[in-house]
Design a protein around this motif. Structure first.
Motif, PDB file in Angstrom:
ATOM      1  N   TRP A 127       0.841  -1.202   0.000  1.00 50.57           N
ATOM      2  CA  TRP A 127       0.000   0.000   0.000  1.00 50.57           C
ATOM      3  C   TRP A 127       0.871   1.245   0.000  1.00 50.57           C
ATOM      4  CZ3 TRP A 127       0.508   3.536   3.969  1.00 50.57           C
ATOM      5  CH2 TRP A 127       1.132   3.082   5.144  1.00 50.57           C
ATOM      6  N   GLY A 128       0.246   2.362  -0.376  1.00 51.47           N
ATOM      7  CA  GLY A 128       0.925   3.651  -0.355  1.00 51.47           C
ATOM      8  C   GLY A 128       1.837   3.857  -1.546  1.00 51.47           C
ATOM      9  N   TRP A 129       2.021   5.134  -1.896  1.00 50.88           N
ATOM     10  CA  TRP A 129       2.937   5.475  -2.984  1.00 50.88           C
ATOM     11  C   TRP A 129       4.282   5.956  -2.434  1.00 50.88           C
ATOM     12  CZ3 TRP A 129       2.506   4.544  -8.064  1.00 50.88           C
ATOM     13  CH2 TRP A 129       3.455   5.139  -8.913  1.00 50.88           C
ATOM     14  N   ASP A 130       4.208   6.775  -1.399  1.00 57.09           N
ATOM     15  CA  ASP A 130       5.431   7.295  -0.790  1.00 57.09           C
ATOM     16  C   ASP A 130       5.152   7.612   0.673  1.00 57.09           C
ATOM     17  OD1 ASP A 130       3.914   9.633  -0.891  1.00 57.09           O
ATOM     18  OD2 ASP A 130       4.849  10.286  -2.753  1.00 57.09           O
ATOM     19  N   SER A 131       6.071   8.296   1.314  1.00 58.67           N
ATOM     20  CA  SER A 131       5.953   8.560   2.746  1.00 58.67           C
ATOM     21  C   SER A 131       4.809   9.510   3.080  1.00 58.67           C
ATOM     22  CB  SER A 131       7.267   9.144   3.281  1.00 58.67           C
ATOM     23  OG  SER A 131       7.582  10.365   2.607  1.00 58.67           O
ATOM     24  N   ASP A 132       4.389  10.343   2.120  1.00 59.09           N
ATOM     25  CA  ASP A 132       3.311  11.307   2.391  1.00 59.09           C
ATOM     26  C   ASP A 132       2.009  10.602   2.771  1.00 59.09           C
ATOM     27  OD1 ASP A 132       5.032  13.343   1.834  1.00 59.09           O
ATOM     28  OD2 ASP A 132       4.351  13.646  -0.233  1.00 59.09           O
ATOM     29  N   ILE A 133       1.701   9.506   2.097  1.00 56.14           N
ATOM     30  CA  ILE A 133       0.467   8.782   2.407  1.00 56.14           C
ATOM     31  C   ILE A 133       0.542   8.196   3.811  1.00 56.14           C
ATOM     32  CG2 ILE A 133      -0.943   6.767   1.807  1.00 56.14           C
ATOM     33  CD1 ILE A 133      -0.390   7.305  -1.099  1.00 56.14           C
ATOM     34  N   ALA A 134       1.685   7.615   4.163  1.00 52.97           N
ATOM     35  CA  ALA A 134       1.849   7.049   5.502  1.00 52.97           C
ATOM     36  C   ALA A 134       1.701   8.117   6.570  1.00 52.97           C
ATOM     37  CB  ALA A 134       3.207   6.357   5.614  1.00 52.97           C
ATOM     38  N   GLU A 135       2.298   9.281   6.343  1.00 54.56           N
ATOM     39  CA  GLU A 135       2.210  10.367   7.316  1.00 54.56           C
ATOM     40  C   GLU A 135       0.784  10.869   7.462  1.00 54.56           C
ATOM     41  OE1 GLU A 135       4.918  13.311   6.004  1.00 54.56           O
ATOM     42  OE2 GLU A 135       6.716  12.101   6.412  1.00 54.56           O
ATOM     43  N   SER A 136       0.022  10.899   6.366  1.00 53.32           N
ATOM     44  CA  SER A 136      -1.356  11.399   6.438  1.00 53.32           C
ATOM     45  C   SER A 136      -2.246  10.488   7.274  1.00 53.32           C
ATOM     46  CB  SER A 136      -1.931  11.548   5.020  1.00 53.32           C
ATOM     47  OG  SER A 136      -2.063  10.276   4.397  1.00 53.32           O
ATOM     48  N   PHE A 137      -1.859   9.212   7.401  1.00 54.55           N
ATOM     49  CA  PHE A 137      -2.632   8.266   8.214  1.00 54.55           C
ATOM     50  C   PHE A 137      -1.939   7.968   9.552  1.00 54.55           C
ATOM     51  CE2 PHE A 137      -4.380   7.419   4.024  1.00 54.55           C
ATOM     52  CZ  PHE A 137      -5.726   7.212   4.290  1.00 54.55           C
ATOM     53  N   ASN A 138      -0.853   8.701   9.853  1.00 49.71           N
ATOM     54  CA  ASN A 138      -0.097   8.490  11.098  1.00 49.71           C
ATOM     55  C   ASN A 138       0.345   7.043  11.252  1.00 49.71           C
ATOM     56  OD1 ASN A 138      -0.347  11.199  12.031  1.00 49.71           O
ATOM     57  ND2 ASN A 138      -2.458  10.749  12.693  1.00 49.71           N
ATOM     58  N   LEU A 139       0.861   6.484  10.160  1.00 42.09           N
ATOM     59  CA  LEU A 139       1.323   5.094  10.144  1.00 42.09           C
ATOM     60  C   LEU A 139       2.821   5.059   9.857  1.00 42.09           C
ATOM     61  CD1 LEU A 139      -1.541   3.463   8.055  1.00 42.09           C
ATOM     62  CD2 LEU A 139      -1.191   3.214  10.507  1.00 42.09           C
ATOM     63  N   PRO A 140       3.494   4.015  10.333  1.00 45.55           N
ATOM     64  CA  PRO A 140       4.917   3.898  10.025  1.00 45.55           C
ATOM     65  C   PRO A 140       5.139   3.691   8.529  1.00 45.55           C
ATOM     66  CG  PRO A 140       4.092   1.897  11.057  1.00 45.55           C
ATOM     67  CD  PRO A 140       3.005   2.916  11.186  1.00 45.55           C
ATOM     68  N   TYR A 141       6.267   4.183   8.052  1.00 45.70           N
ATOM     69  CA  TYR A 141       6.546   4.159   6.613  1.00 45.70           C
ATOM     70  C   TYR A 141       7.613   3.111   6.306  1.00 45.70           C
ATOM     71  CZ  TYR A 141       8.372   5.692   2.088  1.00 45.70           C
ATOM     72  OH  TYR A 141       8.807   5.736   0.791  1.00 45.70           O
ATOM     73  N   TYR A 142       7.252   2.159   5.437  1.00 41.56           N
ATOM     74  CA  TYR A 142       8.204   1.150   4.969  1.00 41.56           C
ATOM     75  C   TYR A 142       8.249   1.224   3.444  1.00 41.56           C
ATOM     76  CZ  TYR A 142       7.550  -0.649   9.701  1.00 41.56           C
ATOM     77  OH  TYR A 142       7.482  -0.779  11.066  1.00 41.56           O
ATOM     78  N   GLU A 143       9.281   1.825   2.934  1.00 46.30           N
ATOM     79  CA  GLU A 143       9.362   2.089   1.495  1.00 46.30           C
ATOM     80  C   GLU A 143       9.328   0.814   0.665  1.00 46.30           C
ATOM     81  OE1 GLU A 143      12.128   4.694  -1.581  1.00 46.30           O
ATOM     82  OE2 GLU A 143      13.014   3.842   0.243  1.00 46.30           O
ATOM     83  N   ASP A 144       9.881  -0.279   1.209  1.00 40.94           N
ATOM     84  CA  ASP A 144       9.984  -1.507   0.432  1.00 40.94           C
ATOM     85  C   ASP A 144       8.620  -2.066   0.012  1.00 40.94           C
ATOM     86  OD1 ASP A 144      12.683  -1.395   0.585  1.00 40.94           O
ATOM     87  OD2 ASP A 144      12.873  -2.798   2.260  1.00 40.94           O
TER      88      ASP A 144
END
Length: 610
Positions: free
Chosen positions: A456-473
């Motif tokens: 899920w997600g395209w980049d870190s911005d989506i993770a930040e908008s949902f207050n979720l940890p970001y895993y680029e892989d």
């Protein structure tokens, strides 16, 4: 004045009365249409078939709904067409509500919408208020007239409690617009008497099979009787008088009399009140229908209704053990339809004269049951015998999958852009054909994306908008990079490149399939970014038109795309000159969900199947 009402218990007898009058009072001008008012599309279809059977052809008859005939005659009577539209009213209220939030009478509404950043609550509330005001214009026009004069009273002329003052204050702000207020036209039609126009002796208006009408409409029809011959042909549930005084002790209609049929009193209360209202106009009421021989439980109940007698104690055991009334308890809607299918097969097996067109199946919500009906009755995988059927009263969103897809896509910016979101749209024919793909291609792409660990997600911005940890892989963009690298290197030369490891080897004609998929994903990503911002109504029109052109194929579902285009044009019409502020995508999506669910497509009635 000429308003005549004819009642009969049997619908076929009601039709005979109508057909006789229609034949007798045909217009002398063969090009002039006869006006017939019916309540539903199903009654229109049945009446057309019956007239064709009686007269060999049914032609030059114009059918109206009760709203339709009133609106059609408004211009002829008052010189002013009714322009009011409930959907436009909703947008006017949506725009007007924030202007009143400083008024203390709107504090409750302000608190309700205070933390709604998307604006959806405000729009949904505007839809509800629009619906209430629309009903006020039909059922309480005199109350609205008092509000316009600054008198805050209810329908009985009593002063409104201050908690409700926001309604007249809001209405005073809205009522000056022609596209909002139709109650003024109704009242002018009501006050227009025979002196306003010459009597049209040759023009009849026939009202057939109406179960209930607003009192205002009855009064307008009575008034129109000075100019036209109006005849109403209605069905009664009983051969007896069934006005409200037959059932209730007092005028408040709260307590039933002893010895009345409680089933009729409760289920036919609205019809009973309608009967009271029409009592003075009744010219014919048939009471010739005789009770049937009570050979089943159903016939016992029918006889009690026809005679309006209280249900008696059934002594014969066979009347309680027969199958004239069957109640089944099922664990899901799917199981309900399966049980229905089994019963129908049994009935057809037991009665060789029974045909699918003899059967009607009613549900409380056809939209809920439609997928299960199609799965059981329309799929050879579930049955060995094909039973012809059709589904009526479906809304546009229930008929065209592309319409549902369109409204779902408008909300994609509020999601995390998951793997399932990407393929939820791509699996639909109207999408994969747009990008030159096939169902096997989609399945292969799905397998590739799973191998590339796309989550899920395209980049870190989506993770930040949902207050979720970001895993680029595990992002979609990283998965696409792995697929593209797999197409650029040979399978036996796999190695990491700029911290990217290829996941699958893409060779030959699969290069083109991957390229089309990447184009699709980037199109989805682009519109997700676009839909995450607010725009003016005019800008939304361009975005919506471009979206359906870029994502949907016109060859896969041309009818569905036409419906979507009609909805986009309606959005432009309803918001033009009303919405000046920028709108978020969630509010636009909410409009389309409401619009497509509120518009029914005619058809599915009496097509030779169930």
């Amino acid at each position: 004045m000429s308003l005549n009402v004819y009642y009969d218990v049997q619908l076929e007898n009601v039709f005979d009365l109508f057909a006789y009058s229609l034949e007798k009072n045909r217009s002398v001008d063969p090009l002039e249409s006869e006006f017939v008012v019916v309540q539903t599309e199903g009654m229109k279809k049945w009446l057309s078939l019956m007239l064709a059977q009686r007269f060999s052809v049914c032609s030059n008859i114009k059918f109206f709904t009760p709203n339709g005939i009133i609106n059609h005659l408004a211009g002829r009577i008052t010189g002013e067409q009714i322009k009011a539209d409930k959907k436009k009213l909703a947008w006017v209220i949506y725009s007007a509500l924030p202007l009143h939030f400083e008024n203390r009478y709107f504090d409750e509404i302000k608190r309700y919408t205070a933390f709604d950043r998307s604006g959806v609550k405000q729009y949904q509330l505007s839809e509800k208020i629009a619906d209430i005001f629309d009903q006020y214009q039909v059922y309480r026009p005199w109350m609205l007239q008092s509000w316009e004069k600054g008198e805050y009273v209810n329908q009985n002329g009593e002063k409104l409690p201050e908690d409700y003052w926001w309604q007249p204050i809001l209405w005073q702000n809205l009522c000056k617009r022609d596209e909002i207020n139709r109650s003024d036209v109704y009242l002018r039609m009501l006050n227009t008497t025979g002196a306003a126009g010459a009597k049209d002796e040759n023009k009849h208006i026939f009202v057939f099979g109406i179960s209930v009408l607003p009192p205002l409409y009855v009064k307008i029809l009575e008034n129109l009787g000075y100019r036209f011959e109006i005849e109403m042909f209605l069905q009664s549930p009983s051969r007896e008088y069934f006005g409200t005084e037959r059932f209730y002790k007092n005028a408040d209609r709260e307590e039933l009399k002893e010895g009345v049929n409680s089933l009729v009193a409760n289920l036919a209360r609205t019809g009973s009140e309608f009967f009271d209202f029409l009592a003075e106009y009744i010219d014919y009421f048939s009471s010739d229908m005789k009770p049937k021989k009570e050979e089943s439980l159903l016939q016992c109940i029918q006889n009690d209704i026809i005679s309006l007698k209280p249900p008696g104690k059934i002594i014969d055991t066979h009347k309680t053990e027969d199958e004239s009334i069957i109640v089944n308890s099922c664990h899901s809607p799917m199981r309900e339809v399966q049980v229905l299918y089994d019963y129908l097969l049994r009935f057809f097996d037991e009665d060789s004269n029974l045909t699918p067109s003899d059967i009607v199946v009613m549900t409380p919500d056809i939209e809920e049951y439609a997928p299960y009906i199609n799965a059981i009755f329309g799929s050879a995988a579930f049955n060995d015998v094909s039973i012809p059927y059709s589904i009526s009263d479906k809304t546009l969103s229930g008929i065209y999958s592309s319409v549902q897809l369109f409204t779902s896509f408008l909300q994609i910016s509020s999601g995390r852009l998951k793997f399932s979101d990407i393929f939820q749209f791509l699996e639909k024919e109207i999408v994969y054909t747009k990008f030159g793909l096939t169902p096997p291609d989609v399945e292969m792409l799905k397998s590739w994306c799973k191998s590339s660990v796309m989550k899920w997600g395209w980049d870190s911005d989506i993770a930040e908008s949902f207050n979720l940890p970001y895993y680029e892989d595990f992002t979609v963009s990283k998965g696409i990079d792995r697929l593209l690298l797999g197409s650029a290197v040979l399978a036996y030369e796999w190695s990491s490149f700029d911290d990217i490891v290829p996941s699958v080897s893409v060779e030959g004609e699969n290069f083109e399939i991957l390229g089309r998929f990447v184009k699709y994903v980037y199109t989805v990503k682009r519109y997700r970014d676009i839909l995450g911002k607010n725009y003016s109504a005019e800008e939304w029109l361009d975005i919506l038109n471009n979206l359906q052109q870029d994502l949907f194929s016109g060859t896969a579902d041309n009818d569905g795309l036409q419906v979507i285009n009609n909805g986009i044009r309606a959005f432009g019409t309803y918001t033009a000159g009303i919405i000046s502020e920028e709108l978020p995508a969630d509010v636009v999506a909410e409009f389309f969900k409401f619009y497509f669910k509120s518009v029914e497509k005619s058809g599915g009635y009496m097509e030779g199947g169930i």
